[in-house]
Design a protein around this motif. Structure first.
Motif, PDB file in Angstrom:
ATOM      1  N   TRP A 110       0.727  -1.287  -0.170  1.00  0.00           N
ATOM      2  CA  TRP A 110      -0.153  -0.005  -0.077  1.00  0.00           C
ATOM      3  C   TRP A 110       0.749   1.224   0.027  1.00  0.00           C
ATOM      4  O   TRP A 110       0.548   2.043  -0.646  1.00  0.00           O
ATOM      5  N   LEU A 111       2.011   1.243   0.663  1.00  0.00           N
ATOM      6  CA  LEU A 111       2.886   2.458   0.585  1.00  0.00           C
ATOM      7  C   LEU A 111       3.446   2.613  -0.616  1.00  0.00           C
ATOM      8  O   LEU A 111       3.525   3.746  -1.298  1.00  0.00           O
ATOM      9  N   ILE A 112       3.858   1.470  -1.400  1.00  0.00           N
ATOM     10  CA  ILE A 112       4.226   1.722  -2.593  1.00  0.00           C
ATOM     11  C   ILE A 112       3.137   2.167  -3.580  1.00  0.00           C
ATOM     12  O   ILE A 112       3.365   2.956  -4.569  1.00  0.00           O
ATOM     13  N   ARG A 113       2.027   1.767  -3.322  1.00  0.00           N
ATOM     14  CA  ARG A 113       1.161   2.000  -4.426  1.00  0.00           C
ATOM     15  C   ARG A 113       0.778   3.590  -4.128  1.00  0.00           C
ATOM     16  O   ARG A 113       0.154   4.120  -5.003  1.00  0.00           O
ATOM     17  N   SER A 114       0.892   3.874  -2.790  1.00  0.00           N
ATOM     18  CA  SER A 114       0.543   5.289  -2.619  1.00  0.00           C
ATOM     19  C   SER A 114       1.792   6.435  -2.835  1.00  0.00           C
ATOM     20  O   SER A 114       1.680   7.462  -2.663  1.00  0.00           O
ATOM     21  N   GLY A 115       2.799   5.940  -3.564  1.00  0.00           N
ATOM     22  CA  GLY A 115       3.737   6.667  -4.103  1.00  0.00           C
ATOM     23  C   GLY A 115       5.101   6.750  -3.292  1.00  0.00           C
ATOM     24  O   GLY A 115       5.972   7.574  -3.821  1.00  0.00           O
ATOM     25  N   TYR A 116       5.101   5.819  -2.366  1.00  0.00           N
ATOM     26  CA  TYR A 116       6.374   5.800  -1.550  1.00  0.00           C
ATOM     27  C   TYR A 116       7.370   5.097  -2.003  1.00  0.00           C
ATOM     28  O   TYR A 116       7.234   3.961  -2.456  1.00  0.00           O
ATOM     29  N   GLU A 117       8.847   5.397  -1.706  1.00  0.00           N
ATOM     30  CA  GLU A 117       9.841   4.526  -1.942  1.00  0.00           C
ATOM     31  C   GLU A 117      10.033   3.758  -0.666  1.00  0.00           C
ATOM     32  O   GLU A 117      10.336   4.633   0.375  1.00  0.00           O
ATOM     33  N   VAL A 118      10.014   2.694  -0.557  1.00  0.00           N
ATOM     34  CA  VAL A 118      10.190   1.982   0.706  1.00  0.00           C
ATOM     35  C   VAL A 118      11.249   1.297   0.943  1.00  0.00           C
ATOM     36  O   VAL A 118      11.795   0.548   0.130  1.00  0.00           O
ATOM     37  N   THR A 119      11.917   1.469   2.139  1.00  0.00           N
ATOM     38  CA  THR A 119      13.116   0.714   2.479  1.00  0.00           C
ATOM     39  C   THR A 119      12.777  -0.228   3.807  1.00  0.00           C
ATOM     40  O   THR A 119      12.308   0.241   4.646  1.00  0.00           O
ATOM     41  N   PHE A 120      12.459  -1.513   3.343  1.00  0.00           N
ATOM     42  CA  PHE A 120      11.918  -2.487   4.214  1.00  0.00           C
ATOM     43  C   PHE A 120      12.966  -3.329   4.593  1.00  0.00           C
ATOM     44  O   PHE A 120      13.472  -4.289   4.025  1.00  0.00           O
ATOM     45  N   VAL A 121      13.179  -3.159   6.117  1.00  0.00           N
ATOM     46  CA  VAL A 121      14.112  -4.198   6.849  1.00  0.00           C
ATOM     47  C   VAL A 121      13.457  -5.087   7.551  1.00  0.00           C
ATOM     48  O   VAL A 121      12.824  -4.641   8.666  1.00  0.00           O
ATOM     49  N   ARG A 122      13.809  -6.289   7.584  1.00  0.00           N
ATOM     50  CA  ARG A 122      13.242  -7.353   8.356  1.00  0.00           C
ATOM     51  C   ARG A 122      14.433  -8.217   8.844  1.00  0.00           C
ATOM     52  O   ARG A 122      15.158  -8.964   8.153  1.00  0.00           O
ATOM     53  N   ASN A 123      14.703  -8.442  10.134  1.00  0.00           N
ATOM     54  CA  ASN A 123      15.634  -8.987  10.623  1.00  0.00           C
ATOM     55  C   ASN A 123      15.507 -10.384  10.882  1.00  0.00           C
ATOM     56  O   ASN A 123      14.155 -10.861  10.993  1.00  0.00           O
ATOM     57  N   VAL A 124      16.445 -11.225  11.371  1.00  0.00           N
ATOM     58  CA  VAL A 124      16.669 -12.440  11.520  1.00  0.00           C
ATOM     59  C   VAL A 124      17.624 -12.780  12.837  1.00  0.00           C
ATOM     60  O   VAL A 124      18.699 -12.271  12.790  1.00  0.00           O
ATOM     61  N   THR A 125      16.917 -13.186  13.848  1.00  0.00           N
ATOM     62  CA  THR A 125      17.522 -13.461  15.100  1.00  0.00           C
ATOM     63  C   THR A 125      18.174 -14.746  14.996  1.00  0.00           C
ATOM     64  O   THR A 125      17.437 -15.758  15.225  1.00  0.00           O
ATOM     65  N   ASP A 126      19.448 -14.832  14.558  1.00  0.00           N
ATOM     66  CA  ASP A 126      19.936 -16.267  14.191  1.00  0.00           C
ATOM     67  C   ASP A 126      20.733 -16.566  15.242  1.00  0.00           C
ATOM     68  O   ASP A 126      21.729 -17.745  15.274  1.00  0.00           O
ATOM     69  N   ILE A 127      20.666 -15.925  16.560  1.00  0.00           N
ATOM     70  CA  ILE A 127      21.596 -16.611  17.612  1.00  0.00           C
ATOM     71  C   ILE A 127      20.511 -16.369  18.864  1.00  0.00           C
ATOM     72  O   ILE A 127      20.278 -15.109  19.045  1.00  0.00           O
ATOM     73  N   ASP A 128      20.298 -17.247  19.760  1.00  0.00           N
ATOM     74  CA  ASP A 128      19.273 -16.980  20.670  1.00  0.00           C
ATOM     75  C   ASP A 128      19.123 -18.229  21.589  1.00  0.00           C
ATOM     76  O   ASP A 128      19.640 -19.234  21.176  1.00  0.00           O
ATOM     77  N   ASP A 129      18.641 -17.898  22.951  1.00  0.00           N
ATOM     78  CA  ASP A 129      18.654 -18.893  23.657  1.00  0.00           C
ATOM     79  C   ASP A 129      18.051 -20.394  23.287  1.00  0.00           C
ATOM     80  O   ASP A 129      18.287 -21.554  23.313  1.00  0.00           O
ATOM     81  N   LYS A 130      16.832 -19.907  22.530  1.00  0.00           N
ATOM     82  CA  LYS A 130      16.014 -20.958  22.005  1.00  0.00           C
ATOM     83  C   LYS A 130      16.661 -21.943  20.849  1.00  0.00           C
ATOM     84  O   LYS A 130      16.504 -23.142  20.574  1.00  0.00           O
ATOM     85  N   ILE A 131      17.390 -21.171  20.224  1.00  0.00           N
ATOM     86  CA  ILE A 131      18.214 -21.916  18.903  1.00  0.00           C
ATOM     87  C   ILE A 131      19.193 -22.565  19.613  1.00  0.00           C
ATOM     88  O   ILE A 131      19.497 -23.884  19.296  1.00  0.00           O
ATOM     89  N   LEU A 132      19.811 -22.255  20.789  1.00  0.00           N
ATOM     90  CA  LEU A 132      20.896 -23.023  21.153  1.00  0.00           C
ATOM     91  C   LEU A 132      20.316 -24.461  21.865  1.00  0.00           C
ATOM     92  O   LEU A 132      21.149 -25.192  21.851  1.00  0.00           O
ATOM     93  N   ALA A 133      19.294 -24.052  22.328  1.00  0.00           N
ATOM     94  CA  ALA A 133      18.582 -25.219  22.974  1.00  0.00           C
ATOM     95  C   ALA A 133      18.160 -26.447  21.848  1.00  0.00           C
ATOM     96  O   ALA A 133      18.292 -27.553  22.216  1.00  0.00           O
ATOM     97  N   VAL A 134      17.596 -25.882  20.876  1.00  0.00           N
ATOM     98  CA  VAL A 134      17.168 -26.705  19.911  1.00  0.00           C
ATOM     99  C   VAL A 134      18.593 -27.546  19.256  1.00  0.00           C
ATOM    100  O   VAL A 134      18.573 -28.819  19.221  1.00  0.00           O
ATOM    101  N   ALA A 135      19.644 -26.777  19.383  1.00  0.00           N
ATOM    102  CA  ALA A 135      20.818 -27.556  18.632  1.00  0.00           C
ATOM    103  C   ALA A 135      21.527 -28.562  19.609  1.00  0.00           C
ATOM    104  O   ALA A 135      21.735 -29.584  19.041  1.00  0.00           O
ATOM    105  N   GLU A 136      21.335 -28.006  20.962  1.00  0.00           N
ATOM    106  CA  GLU A 136      21.813 -29.291  21.966  1.00  0.00           C
ATOM    107  C   GLU A 136      20.846 -30.466  21.652  1.00  0.00           C
ATOM    108  O   GLU A 136      21.335 -31.520  21.726  1.00  0.00           O
ATOM    109  N   GLN A 137      19.661 -30.191  21.651  1.00  0.00           N
ATOM    110  CA  GLN A 137      18.564 -31.409  21.843  1.00  0.00           C
ATOM    111  C   GLN A 137      18.803 -32.115  20.802  1.00  0.00           C
ATOM    112  O   GLN A 137      18.521 -33.384  20.693  1.00  0.00           O
ATOM    113  N   SER A 138      19.078 -31.470  19.286  1.00  0.00           N
ATOM    114  CA  SER A 138      18.983 -32.168  18.171  1.00  0.00           C
ATOM    115  C   SER A 138      20.577 -32.747  17.650  1.00  0.00           C
ATOM    116  O   SER A 138      20.823 -33.677  16.666  1.00  0.00           O
TER     117      SER A 138
END
Length: 464
Positions: free
Chosen positions: A54-82
């Motif tokens: 909708w922002l693009i259709r409304s004429g805006y130039e959009v810089t869209f940043v979506r991060n990835v949390t690739d280190i975290d307690d939950k990730i470490l727990a899954v790694a240990e279990q698997s």
């Protein structure tokens, strides 16, 4: 009426005025990929894709940043279990997230930064906070001093500091100045990944990374920060505290999407009601799944039931049926350059997609009546408007039809690969390693890569 958005920080709908005319900087909290995404995660992806469109259709130039949390307690727990490396857990699941977003027609973000790639920016932010008296280190740990920001902390979530509980984010709670202080940096522990800092080796706290990445790509002050309603506290509250205590303006508008329930219950592995994208695609097409996920207002809770999914599919098919008939009649249906005023008004009113869909379906009904009465001019005009509205919502049937033939073959490919993988498992069971390897190599030559996991073999199709 110009675009208005509900701002969580003011608890009011505000007229949207970007920091720089004609440009919008948008940061959205993305995945912590300790597991494959469920449809609640993907609803968030579809919602912010709708905002971008909708922002693009409304004429805006959009810089869209979506991060990835690739280190975290939950990730470490899954790694240990698997028994798998932590980075393999994060990267493997992140690819599934990416495929899910793509399957549902989401536009890719401008950039998708990973936390592990931005430790230098985090070190700078921690140093600024310590120098300003808003953070301190105890050994290798670094904590944010909540009391130093007491006049501001809690504004986003509308809470008072005296009513908040312990952060509970580290086993070293007794070392904090105050139990409500939260970890910016967690000192290294045996067997865990770590990065060097002036305060010692360790890894990022969950909140620190987003403040560092958002300001790196969007500047010290930017337009919109988005995420799920469940992130308001503590995650987003802590992001604001870190950034503003360091001297940054940070986000000017805060958007939060409602969550998704399953037959009025929260999704939970413990009760076995988690629904994944493949579960939906076994019942409806990807575009129909998108229609369901986008059809409720973004701030509302959406309840998944088989009946609700069927209703969404039928509603989409009414749009599709009209456009197919129009294309058969006229040969080519172009997308109108203009949108109905009522549709624009609905979208400008805090992304009122339900009201916008009502306008779209009313136009479909008018178009069908025009086709039935032989009014070609009215039918062609209605079809052009329907395509324009559907395109903005990411559900234009004539755009989706280009990929539908290939998508329809996926269940066939999946069934065939499962048969072959069953033969490979049988070969492994009788310790015929040569046969098992030959099957795996043959699949690889066909572009099908097999990964053995504790849950069994998983495959992916690699193109190119």
């Amino acid at each position: 009426m110009s675009l208005r958005l509900y701002d969580t920080s003011t608890r009011a709908v505000r007229e949207f005025e970007p920091l720089t005319p004609g440009r919008v900087g948008l940061y959205v909290c993305g995945a912590t990929p300790q597991a494959a995404p469920h449809i609640g995660h993907l609803r968030s992806g579809v919602i912010y894709d709708q905002l971008v469109r909708w922002l693009i259709r409304s004429g805006y130039e959009v810089t869209f940043v979506r991060n990835v949390t690739d280190i975290d307690d939950k990730i470490l727990a899954v790694a240990e279990q698997s028994g798998r490396p932590w980075f393999a857990v994060a990267e493997g699941n992140q690819r599934i997230f990416g495929k899910g977003y793509e399957t549902l027609g989401c536009l890719p973000p401008t950039i998708e930064p990973r936390a592990t790639g931005h430790v230098p920016e985090m070190i700078v932010l921690m140093r600024r906070l310590i120098e300003r008296g808003h953070a301190y280190n105890v050994g290798d740990d670094v904590y944010f001093d909540v009391k130093s920001w007491a006049d501001h902390y809690g504004r986003l979530s509308n809470q008072k500091l005296e009513n908040m509980r312990s952060a509970g984010d580290t086993p070293n709670e007794e070392l904090k100045h105050d139990a409500r202080d939260f970890a910016l940096w967690k000192g290294a522990k045996p067997g865990e990944p770590s990065w060097e800092t002036p305060w010692g080796p360790g890894r990022p706290g969950w909140h620190l990374e987003c403040s560092a990445m958002a300001t790196k790509y969007l500047g010290e002050t930017f337009d919109i920060h988005g995420g799920g309603m469940d992130l308001v506290f503590p995650h987003h509250e802590n992001e604001i505290a870190q950034a503003q205590a360091a001297g940054d303006g940070f986000a000017r508008y805060w958007m939060h999407n409602g969550l998704l329930t399953i037959d009025r219950e929260k999704m939970s592995k413990s009760i076995g009601n988690v629904v994944y994208l493949d579960d939906l695609l076994g019942q409806v097409r990807a575009v129909e799944a998108r229609y369901f996920l986008v059809s409720a207002h973004y701030r509302s809770t959406i309840d998944f039931t088989p009946g609700a999914l069927d209703d969404a599919a039928l509603a989409y098919q009414r749009i599709e049926g009209f456009l197919v008939r129009a294309a058969e009649t006229f040969g080519d249906v172009k997308i109108s350059a203009d949108l109905p005023a009522a549709f624009v008004g609905a979208m400008d009113d805090d992304l009122g997609v339900p009201q916008a869909l009502a306008v779209l379906h009313e136009t479909v009904r008018a178009g069908n009546s025009a086709l039935a009465s032989g009014d070609g001019e009215a039918a062609r005009e209605a079809a052009a408007e329907v395509r324009a509205m559907a395109s903005v919502l990411g559900i234009d049937p004539l755009e989706w039809s280009v990929a539908s033939d290939a998508a329809d073959l996926r269940p066939v490919v999946d069934a065939l690969v499962r048969v072959v993988l069953g033969q490979r498992q049988a070969a492994r069971g009788r310790k015929d390693w040569a046969a098992a390897d030959a099957i795996r190599d043959g699949l690889a030559e066909a572009g099908i890569v097999v990964e053995d996991t504790p849950q069994g073999p998983r495959y992916d199709i690699r193109r190119g």
